[in-house]
Structures are given as structure tokens and as C-alpha cells.
Scaffold this motif. Structure first.
Motif, PDB file in Angstrom:
ATOM      1  N   THR A 181      19.922  66.281  53.486  1.00 43.57           N
ATOM      2  CA  THR A 181      19.335  65.081  52.940  1.00 43.57           C
ATOM      3  C   THR A 181      17.783  65.735  53.217  1.00 43.57           C
ATOM      4  O   THR A 181      17.382  66.375  53.788  1.00 43.57           O
ATOM      5  CB  THR A 181      19.483  63.952  53.676  1.00 43.57           C
ATOM      6  OG1 THR A 181      18.889  63.811  54.762  1.00 43.57           O
ATOM      7  CG2 THR A 181      20.853  63.639  53.701  1.00 43.57           C
ATOM      8  N   GLY A 182      16.971  65.160  51.950  1.00 47.67           N
ATOM      9  CA  GLY A 182      15.570  65.358  52.260  1.00 47.67           C
ATOM     10  C   GLY A 182      14.803  65.482  50.935  1.00 47.67           C
ATOM     11  O   GLY A 182      15.389  66.432  50.136  1.00 47.67           O
ATOM     12  N   GLU A 184      11.885  66.543  50.419  1.00 50.47           N
ATOM     13  CA  GLU A 184      10.989  67.632  50.248  1.00 50.47           C
ATOM     14  C   GLU A 184      11.743  69.052  50.125  1.00 50.47           C
ATOM     15  O   GLU A 184      11.145  70.160  50.482  1.00 50.47           O
ATOM     16  CB  GLU A 184      10.325  67.649  51.771  1.00 50.47           C
ATOM     17  CG  GLU A 184      11.245  68.064  53.082  1.00 50.47           C
ATOM     18  CD  GLU A 184      12.267  67.087  53.540  1.00 50.47           C
ATOM     19  OE1 GLU A 184      12.513  66.208  52.818  1.00 50.47           O
ATOM     20  OE2 GLU A 184      12.518  67.275  54.968  1.00 50.47           O
ATOM     21  N   ASP A 223      15.858  61.441  49.810  1.00 49.91           N
ATOM     22  CA  ASP A 223      15.914  60.339  50.530  1.00 49.91           C
ATOM     23  C   ASP A 223      15.894  59.019  49.804  1.00 49.91           C
ATOM     24  O   ASP A 223      14.681  58.611  49.413  1.00 49.91           O
ATOM     25  CB  ASP A 223      14.570  60.335  51.491  1.00 49.91           C
ATOM     26  CG  ASP A 223      14.607  61.754  52.370  1.00 49.91           C
ATOM     27  OD1 ASP A 223      15.727  61.869  52.929  1.00 49.91           O
ATOM     28  OD2 ASP A 223      13.655  62.544  52.506  1.00 49.91           O
ATOM     29  N   GLY A 247      17.889  62.794  58.208  1.00 53.73           N
ATOM     30  CA  GLY A 247      17.690  61.279  57.702  1.00 53.73           C
ATOM     31  C   GLY A 247      18.545  60.583  58.699  1.00 53.73           C
ATOM     32  O   GLY A 247      19.181  59.477  58.477  1.00 53.73           O
ATOM     33  N   ASP A 254      14.915  57.854  56.641  1.00 55.52           N
ATOM     34  CA  ASP A 254      15.835  58.333  57.256  1.00 55.52           C
ATOM     35  C   ASP A 254      17.335  57.056  56.720  1.00 55.52           C
ATOM     36  O   ASP A 254      17.278  55.989  57.536  1.00 55.52           O
ATOM     37  CB  ASP A 254      15.627  58.375  58.677  1.00 55.52           C
ATOM     38  CG  ASP A 254      14.951  59.372  59.346  1.00 55.52           C
ATOM     39  OD1 ASP A 254      14.784  60.200  58.743  1.00 55.52           O
ATOM     40  OD2 ASP A 254      14.168  59.274  60.152  1.00 55.52           O
TER      41      ASP A 254
HETATM   42 MG    MG Z   1      14.403  64.029  56.356  1.00 54.51          MG
END
Ligand code: MG
Ligand code: AMP
Length: 398
Positions: A181-182, A184, A223, A247, A254
Motif C-alpha cells: 500500500t502507498g 507514493e 491509500d 498503512g 493508514d
Molecule cells: Mg503508507
């Protein structure tokens, strides 16, 4: 927040419950595909081992041990018939693994024998039964050699084959998948925009699963709550375990924990008193699990070893506790008391040396390490030369 031991106990009890609920499928597996699999049944000996009396050396089968001179009446190579019983004064030339003729009192090593034509003179004192491997001396047919739950290693395979086995009953593997997850994160190979970083946990976690014999796919999710929830719901339909990275901390972005709770999962634990890896999250629904590992690359892989590995092995029905040993610390270590720390280190010749770069975002220190040095919760200082507990960073099973 719970302690490390408690977290391991909860992982173990949840896995045991899930296994009791659904049992294992038994998969007949050819030996050349069985490395790292788990035995579904105890391995019972089919044959006495050795299965006939045979010679342990290259030498001479002697009809008696109380004389030195013999006539050599035949030769028996490995794989051939041992022939008629030896009569008094007779010997047979034999080679390692050859069946010994009936009436053999002992086998003399060829180094202890002087040969002239078909006559030999034994120059060493012979003990009755010397250099004979007796039928059944290792084990008899019907004996349990290994319990169900054993992980098949190269030596297990060799033992199976020596019993004439071609295929072995193995437990089915849990179906596992990885989610990173993310918002970025960018796949290696693509261009990075401002603030973006390369996604690096997926390939590491996938490889860590592969080292346990599990073929997994990696999914990337931004996210966003609905997207995370939707992906987890879909994956839980088809897998017993979803391992996530990132997350699971307390930030607004998160979303693994909120997504699991929204899916009606039961939180087993969230946050464990360890470093690295404090935010680790574990939830269950219908005997299926989400194990949420933190996103920092070091934390993700260390918590894989600490939490995911025992969970996955338990779900595979394997007994494989983390190997720990004692070693001498080469440099002093300090921390605040209260949390169990796992210091990445290099173990060599009984000495444990912490690697450079212990930050949980510093992947180099983990990549250089072959062990985790335990820094117990209550301690704040470990001196150079002090004996410490060390867990080997073993990714594979055997
Ligand atoms: Mg994250
Ligand atoms: P998080 O646990 O999501 O707060 O992430 C903690 C830190 O790890 C942040 O700096 C993230 O950018 C980084 N991170 C999270 N996931 C990954 C990943 N898959 N690959 C590389 N870094 C990551």
C-alpha cells in the motif's frame, strides 16, 4: 499493544484453529517436487535398513576370526549375488555394499591383507562381525522414521528414495498473496515524480514467500479506503492469508486496519512491543487472515521473519521454530528500556556484530545481515563481549 511472546502465541493459536477448521488436503507429490513440502503422514519404514547383511569396506569376507590364512574362492561386487556359504578356510573378495556370503565371520579391510595368488594372510586381529553392516541394524520395516509435519529436506528425500518411495503424501499449502500500500509508490523502471519512491517491499515479500515454497502475486493499492477494502475483500475470497505492507500505523492515510474492520474482520492484535515493527496488525475472518506489516522496508522484512513466517508455517502444518543460538557481541549496544529490539547483525564464528545503518528505513543494514541480535525489552545496555541470543535470518525452509 502486546508483547512479542503474546503475539507469537496468538498467531499460533489462530493458525491452529484455522487448521482444525479446514484440515489439510493431501497431495501425492513426486520426490523431485517435494523439497520444502510438509509430510502429511508419518514416514514408516517399508524395508529393513540395511536390507541385507553387507560389507562396510573393500576387503575380504572371512569364514573365521581365529585364523590368518584363507583361500579366496570368489569375488562379490556390490549388486551381485553373494553365492554359497563360505566353508572353513575360505574367504571371498568383497567390495563396499556387496552382500556377504552366508558363513562370513568378519570382513577384513584390504589394507590389512597380504595377497599371493588365491591365498591371503590377514595381518590384523579380527573381531567377530567386524566391518559387517547387519540387516536391520539401523531400523526395521514398520518403524516410524519421521513424524507427519516434517519439512522435506534433501536428506529426507534421500531417505524416502532409499525406501523405494517415488511419491510422498504432502499437505496442501496455504494460498497467500501480498498487497503493498502507498500512494507514493512507483514500480521500478518507471520515472519518479517529486515525493515518489520506488516500491521495494513487494519483491522482497514475494521472494520471502517463495523461499517458503509459496507462489504469490503482489498487488499495489493507493491509500484510498474503498480501493483498499475492495481489493482485500476480493483477495480474501481466494486466499487464506493476505500479507500487506504499509498503512498500519496511526496516520490518516493508514487504511489497512480501517479497511479490515469495515470488512467485518476481527482484530486479533494491533501493535506489538518490538522494534522494528511496532505497528504490525493481525485480523481474522472465517479462518482467513490479514497480516499487516509496516511499510518501512526493514520493518516489513524483519516482521515477515518474526510474524509471517511462523503463521505461514503453522498454516502449512509444519514445525519449524526460529533457530536461535548464543553468540558473543563484538560492540556495545544501547537503547531505552521497555521494548524488545531485533538488531540486524552478522554472525560469524560465534561472534555477533551489528551491521551499519540500524534505522528501520535503512535497507542496507538488513541486506548485509545474516542474523537478528535480540536486545531484550528490559535491558538498556549490552556490553562488548557479552553473550547474547541471536536468531538466524533464514529465509528458506531447509
Ligand atoms: Mg503508507
Ligand atoms: P507506512 O507504514 O505506510 O507509513 O510506510 C512507512 C514508510 O515506508 C514510508 O516512508 C513509506 O514511503 C515507506 N514504504 C511503504 N511501503 C513501501 C514499499 N512498498 N516500498 C518502499 N517503501 C515503502
Amino acid at each position: 499493544m502486546i508483547e512479542f511472546r503474546q503475539a507469537l502465541e496468538l498467531l499460533g493459536s489462530e493458525a491452529a484453529r484455522a487448521v482444525a477448521m479446514r484440515g489439510f488436503q493431501v497431495e501425492p507429490t513426486p520426490l523431485d517436487e517435494a523439497l520444502g513440502r510438509v509430510l502429511a503422514e508419518p514416514l514408516m519404514a517399508r524395508l529393513d535398513m540395511p536390507s541385507f547383511d553387507n560389507s562396510a569396506v573393500d576387503g575380504y569376507a572371512l569364514s573365521a576370526t581365529d585364523r590368518c590364512e584363507f583361500q579366496v574362492v570368489r569375488q562379490v561386487a556390490a549388486g551381485s549375488d553373494s553365492g554359497d556359504p563360505l566353508r572353513p578356510g575360505q574367504a571371498a573378495r568383497v567390495f563396499t555394499g556387496a552382500p556377504i556370503p552366508p558363513g562370513t565371520a568378519a570382513v577384513a579391510m584390504q589394507e590389512d591383507v597380504v595377497v599371493s595368488g588365491d591365498q591371503i594372510e590377514v595381518q590384523a586381529a579380527m573381531r567377530p562381525g567386524a566391518n559387517i553392516r547387519r540387516r536391520g541394524e539401523e531400523f526395521a520395516a514398520g518403524r516410524e522414521l519421521l513424524p507427519a509435519g516434517t519439512i522435506v529436506s534433501p536428506s529426507t528425500l534421500s531417505l524416502l528414495a532409499s525406501q523405494g518411495v517415488q511419491s510422498v503424501a504432502c499437505r496442501s499449502l496455504p494460498r497467500v498473496t501480498v498487497v503493498v500500500t502507498g500512494s507514493e509508490l512507483v514500480a521500478p523502471g518507471d520515472d519518479l515524480a517529486e515525493g515518489q519512491i520506488y516500491e521495494s517491499n513487494g519483491v522482497g515479500l514475494q521472494a520471502a514467500c517463495k523461499a517458503l515454497g509459496l507462489n504469490v502475486q503482489t498487488h499495489l493499492v493507493e491509500d484510498r479506503l474503498e480501493a483498499t477494502q475492495h481489493l482485500l475483500a476480493r483477495l480474501l475470497d481466494e486466499h487464506e492469508v493476505v500479507i500487506t505492507s504499509g498503512g498500519v500505523s496511526v496516520g490518516d492515510h493508514d487504511l489497512v486496519r480501517p479497511a479490515c474492520l469495515a470488512l467485518g474482520m476481527r482484530e486479533v492484535f494491533w501493535r506489538v512491543n518490538v522494534k522494528p515493527g511496532k505497528p504490525v496488525f493481525f485480523a481474522e475472518r472465517d479462518g482467513r487472515f490479514v497480516l499487516g506489516l509496516p511499510g518501512n522496508p526493514v520493518s516489513a522484512l524483519v516482521t515477515f521473519c518474526l510474524f509471517a513466517r511462523p503463521l505461514l508455517l503453522a498454516l502449512a502444518g509444519a514445525e519449524a521454530p526460529m533457530a536461535t543460538l548464543r553468540a558473543c557481541l563484538t560492540r556495545p549496544l544501547r537503547k531505552k528500556p521497555g521494548r524488545h529490539e531485533f538488531v540486524r547483525g552478522i554472525l560469524a564464528g560465534g561472534l555477533a556484530t551489528p551491521t551499519e545503518g540500524q534505522g528501520s528505513h535503512m535497507a542496507g543494514g538488513l541486506a548485509a545481515a545474516n542474523c537478528l541480535i535480540h536486545f531484550p525489552a528490559e535491558d538498556c545496555e549490552l556490553a562488548a563481549g557479552e553473550e547474547v541470543e541471536v536468531s538466524l535470518l533464514r529465509w528458506g525452509l531447509v
